[in-house]
Design a protein around this motif. Structure first.
Motif, PDB file in Angstrom:
ATOM      1  N   ILE A  21      16.559   3.449   9.207  1.00  0.00           N
ATOM      2  CA  ILE A  21      17.362   4.610   8.842  1.00  0.00           C
ATOM      3  C   ILE A  21      16.480   5.832   8.655  1.00  0.00           C
ATOM      4  CG2 ILE A  21      18.822   5.600   7.034  1.00  0.00           C
ATOM      5  CD1 ILE A  21      19.994   2.780   6.672  1.00  0.00           C
ATOM      6  N   VAL A  22      15.331   5.662   8.044  1.00  0.00           N
ATOM      7  CA  VAL A  22      14.433   6.775   7.777  1.00  0.00           C
ATOM      8  C   VAL A  22      13.804   7.283   9.067  1.00  0.00           C
ATOM      9  CG1 VAL A  22      12.270   7.436   6.629  1.00  0.00           C
ATOM     10  CG2 VAL A  22      13.974   6.079   5.422  1.00  0.00           C
ATOM     11  N   THR A  23      13.382   6.380   9.962  1.00  0.00           N
ATOM     12  CA  THR A  23      12.689   6.797  11.177  1.00  0.00           C
ATOM     13  C   THR A  23      13.640   7.158  12.321  1.00  0.00           C
ATOM     14  OG1 THR A  23      12.516   4.502  11.912  1.00  0.00           O
ATOM     15  CG2 THR A  23      10.667   5.418  10.651  1.00  0.00           C
ATOM     16  N   GLN A  24      14.898   6.886  12.155  1.00  0.00           N
ATOM     17  CA  GLN A  24      15.861   7.133  13.236  1.00  0.00           C
ATOM     18  C   GLN A  24      16.062   8.634  13.451  1.00  0.00           C
ATOM     19  OE1 GLN A  24      19.844   5.688  12.524  1.00  0.00           O
ATOM     20  NE2 GLN A  24      19.871   4.747  14.540  1.00  0.00           N
ATOM     21  N   VAL A  25      16.036   9.040  14.713  1.00  0.00           N
ATOM     22  CA  VAL A  25      16.244  10.436  15.089  1.00  0.00           C
ATOM     23  C   VAL A  25      17.740  10.724  14.996  1.00  0.00           C
ATOM     24  CG1 VAL A  25      15.978  12.104  16.970  1.00  0.00           C
ATOM     25  CG2 VAL A  25      14.280  10.287  16.650  1.00  0.00           C
ATOM     26  N   PRO A  26      18.119  11.866  14.441  1.00  0.00           N
ATOM     27  CA  PRO A  26      19.549  12.166  14.351  1.00  0.00           C
ATOM     28  C   PRO A  26      20.147  12.277  15.769  1.00  0.00           C
ATOM     29  CG  PRO A  26      18.226  14.049  13.687  1.00  0.00           C
ATOM     30  CD  PRO A  26      17.296  12.905  13.888  1.00  0.00           C
ATOM     31  N   THR A  27      21.240  11.555  15.995  1.00  0.00           N
ATOM     32  CA  THR A  27      21.850  11.514  17.329  1.00  0.00           C
ATOM     33  C   THR A  27      22.922  12.593  17.460  1.00  0.00           C
ATOM     34  OG1 THR A  27      23.491   9.921  16.582  1.00  0.00           O
ATOM     35  CG2 THR A  27      21.476   9.031  17.546  1.00  0.00           C
ATOM     36  N   ILE A  28      23.119  13.049  18.681  1.00  0.00           N
ATOM     37  CA  ILE A  28      24.183  13.989  18.990  1.00  0.00           C
ATOM     38  C   ILE A  28      25.452  13.172  19.169  1.00  0.00           C
ATOM     39  CG2 ILE A  28      24.958  15.714  20.652  1.00  0.00           C
ATOM     40  CD1 ILE A  28      22.026  16.122  21.411  1.00  0.00           C
ATOM     41  N   ASN A  29      26.534  13.649  18.599  1.00  0.00           N
ATOM     42  CA  ASN A  29      27.759  12.861  18.699  1.00  0.00           C
ATOM     43  C   ASN A  29      28.272  12.828  20.137  1.00  0.00           C
ATOM     44  OD1 ASN A  29      29.060  15.276  19.132  1.00  0.00           O
ATOM     45  ND2 ASN A  29      29.992  15.368  17.118  1.00  0.00           N
ATOM     46  N   LYS A  30      29.152  11.872  20.415  1.00  0.00           N
ATOM     47  CA  LYS A  30      29.665  11.641  21.768  1.00  0.00           C
ATOM     48  C   LYS A  30      30.369  12.868  22.327  1.00  0.00           C
ATOM     49  CE  LYS A  30      29.541   7.061  22.840  1.00  0.00           C
ATOM     50  NZ  LYS A  30      29.021   6.558  24.060  1.00  0.00           N
ATOM     51  N   GLN A  31      31.082  13.583  21.491  1.00  0.00           N
ATOM     52  CA  GLN A  31      31.843  14.743  21.953  1.00  0.00           C
ATOM     53  C   GLN A  31      30.898  15.820  22.491  1.00  0.00           C
ATOM     54  OE1 GLN A  31      34.357  16.463  18.965  1.00  0.00           O
ATOM     55  NE2 GLN A  31      35.983  16.830  20.446  1.00  0.00           N
ATOM     56  N   GLN A  32      29.795  16.053  21.814  1.00  0.00           N
ATOM     57  CA  GLN A  32      28.820  17.038  22.276  1.00  0.00           C
ATOM     58  C   GLN A  32      28.166  16.578  23.570  1.00  0.00           C
ATOM     59  OE1 GLN A  32      26.314  17.428  18.807  1.00  0.00           O
ATOM     60  NE2 GLN A  32      27.041  19.510  18.448  1.00  0.00           N
ATOM     61  N   GLN A  33      27.867  15.278  23.675  1.00  0.00           N
ATOM     62  CA  GLN A  33      27.272  14.744  24.892  1.00  0.00           C
ATOM     63  C   GLN A  33      28.225  14.926  26.070  1.00  0.00           C
ATOM     64  OE1 GLN A  33      26.387  10.701  23.801  1.00  0.00           O
ATOM     65  NE2 GLN A  33      24.232  11.147  23.438  1.00  0.00           N
ATOM     66  N   ASN A  34      29.511  14.636  25.863  1.00  0.00           N
ATOM     67  CA  ASN A  34      30.500  14.777  26.923  1.00  0.00           C
ATOM     68  C   ASN A  34      30.633  16.240  27.351  1.00  0.00           C
ATOM     69  OD1 ASN A  34      31.015  12.050  26.909  1.00  0.00           O
ATOM     70  ND2 ASN A  34      32.850  12.215  25.648  1.00  0.00           N
ATOM     71  N   LYS A  35      30.620  17.143  26.381  1.00  0.00           N
ATOM     72  CA  LYS A  35      30.749  18.562  26.680  1.00  0.00           C
ATOM     73  C   LYS A  35      29.551  19.058  27.486  1.00  0.00           C
ATOM     74  CE  LYS A  35      32.090  22.831  24.393  1.00  0.00           C
ATOM     75  NZ  LYS A  35      32.353  23.479  23.115  1.00  0.00           N
ATOM     76  N   GLU A  36      28.345  18.629  27.096  1.00  0.00           N
ATOM     77  CA  GLU A  36      27.147  19.025  27.828  1.00  0.00           C
ATOM     78  C   GLU A  36      27.167  18.464  29.246  1.00  0.00           C
ATOM     79  OE1 GLU A  36      23.739  17.889  25.565  1.00  0.00           O
ATOM     80  OE2 GLU A  36      24.236  19.249  23.913  1.00  0.00           O
ATOM     81  N   PHE A  37      27.580  17.216  29.394  1.00  0.00           N
ATOM     82  CA  PHE A  37      27.672  16.588  30.717  1.00  0.00           C
ATOM     83  C   PHE A  37      28.690  17.321  31.577  1.00  0.00           C
ATOM     84  CE2 PHE A  37      29.711  13.557  33.600  1.00  0.00           C
ATOM     85  CZ  PHE A  37      28.616  13.204  34.374  1.00  0.00           C
ATOM     86  N   TYR A  38      29.836  17.669  31.001  1.00  0.00           N
ATOM     87  CA  TYR A  38      30.886  18.390  31.724  1.00  0.00           C
ATOM     88  C   TYR A  38      30.380  19.750  32.202  1.00  0.00           C
ATOM     89  CZ  TYR A  38      35.169  21.007  32.597  1.00  0.00           C
ATOM     90  OH  TYR A  38      36.131  21.791  33.167  1.00  0.00           O
ATOM     91  N   ASN A  39      29.710  20.481  31.313  1.00  0.00           N
ATOM     92  CA  ASN A  39      29.204  21.808  31.675  1.00  0.00           C
ATOM     93  C   ASN A  39      28.158  21.725  32.786  1.00  0.00           C
ATOM     94  OD1 ASN A  39      30.850  23.201  29.918  1.00  0.00           O
ATOM     95  ND2 ASN A  39      29.381  23.138  28.242  1.00  0.00           N
ATOM     96  N   LYS A  40      27.270  20.719  32.724  1.00  0.00           N
ATOM     97  CA  LYS A  40      26.267  20.541  33.774  1.00  0.00           C
ATOM     98  C   LYS A  40      26.938  20.193  35.104  1.00  0.00           C
ATOM     99  CE  LYS A  40      22.423  19.192  30.809  1.00  0.00           C
ATOM    100  NZ  LYS A  40      21.550  18.084  30.394  1.00  0.00           N
ATOM    101  N   ALA A  41      27.932  19.315  35.065  1.00  0.00           N
ATOM    102  CA  ALA A  41      28.642  18.925  36.288  1.00  0.00           C
ATOM    103  C   ALA A  41      29.396  20.113  36.879  1.00  0.00           C
ATOM    104  CB  ALA A  41      29.602  17.779  35.996  1.00  0.00           C
TER     105      ALA A  41
END
Length: 183
Positions: A21-41
């Motif tokens: 938990i301490v060493t884990q990098v904060p992840t981007i939520n799925k919605q942001q990932q989908n939005k970024e993928f959509y914009n790139k596509a």
């Protein structure tokens, strides 16, 4: 007897979970990932359109003159620049006039590149009818391009508009000729 060491953790499993938990990098939520993928596509599709078919990538708005309307006596309307508007729409004046007269429910005639309409009409009323005509008979329903041609099939007597850009075809409504004679 066992010697109890208070410095040693009770459970190794708990320590591993805490370290994760301490060493884990904060992840981007799925919605942001989908939005970024959509914009790139979307950017990639637009780039490919511009490279392969620039006429589809750019939106062409049709620019028409404003109808020049005058009164002809007390019961008739004269549309001065009717022919030039038909040329800008790339449609036959006869077809456009027939559509307008049917929509207005009146009679009229073409004379010297002008349209004489029985009844009193304003330029805003005519602009509304031109917009309806553009939607039905000029603009492509897929790419919204004005680069279309109107083709009449002789056998079936149906009109269809064909887009020069995307090659789409669509059957359009046939004009119903009224029983009244056009003067």
């Amino acid at each position: 007897m066992d010697i109890i060491d208070f410095n040693k953790p009770n459970s190794v499993k708990k320590v591993k979970v805490v370290k994760k938990i301490v060493t884990q990098v904060p992840t981007i939520n799925k919605q942001q990932q989908n939005k970024e993928f959509y914009n790139k596509a979307l950017e990639k599709i637009i780039q490919l359109l511009k490279e392969n078919n620039p006429s589809l990538a750019t939106q062409n708005n049709i620019q028409l003159e404003k109808p020049q309307i005058d009164r002809l006596g007390t019961k008739k309307t004269l549309w001065k620049n009717f022919d030039s508007i038909c040329i800008q729409m790339n449609r036959e004046a006869q077809h456009v006039s027939q559509y307008l007269l049917i929509e207005m429910g009146t009679e009229g005639s073409l004379a010297d590149e002008k349209l004489i309409i029985k009844g009193r009409y304003t330029s805003t009323q005519i602009e509304t009818l031109i917009k309806k005509y553009l939607q039905e008979y000029v603009l492509c329903s897929l790419c919204m391009s004005s680069a279309t041609i109107l083709i009449r099939d002789v056998e079936s007597r149906l009109y269809s508009k064909e887009c020069k850009n995307c090659k789409a075809t669509k059957t359009v409504a046939t004009l119903k000729i009224s029983n009244k004679k056009q003067k």
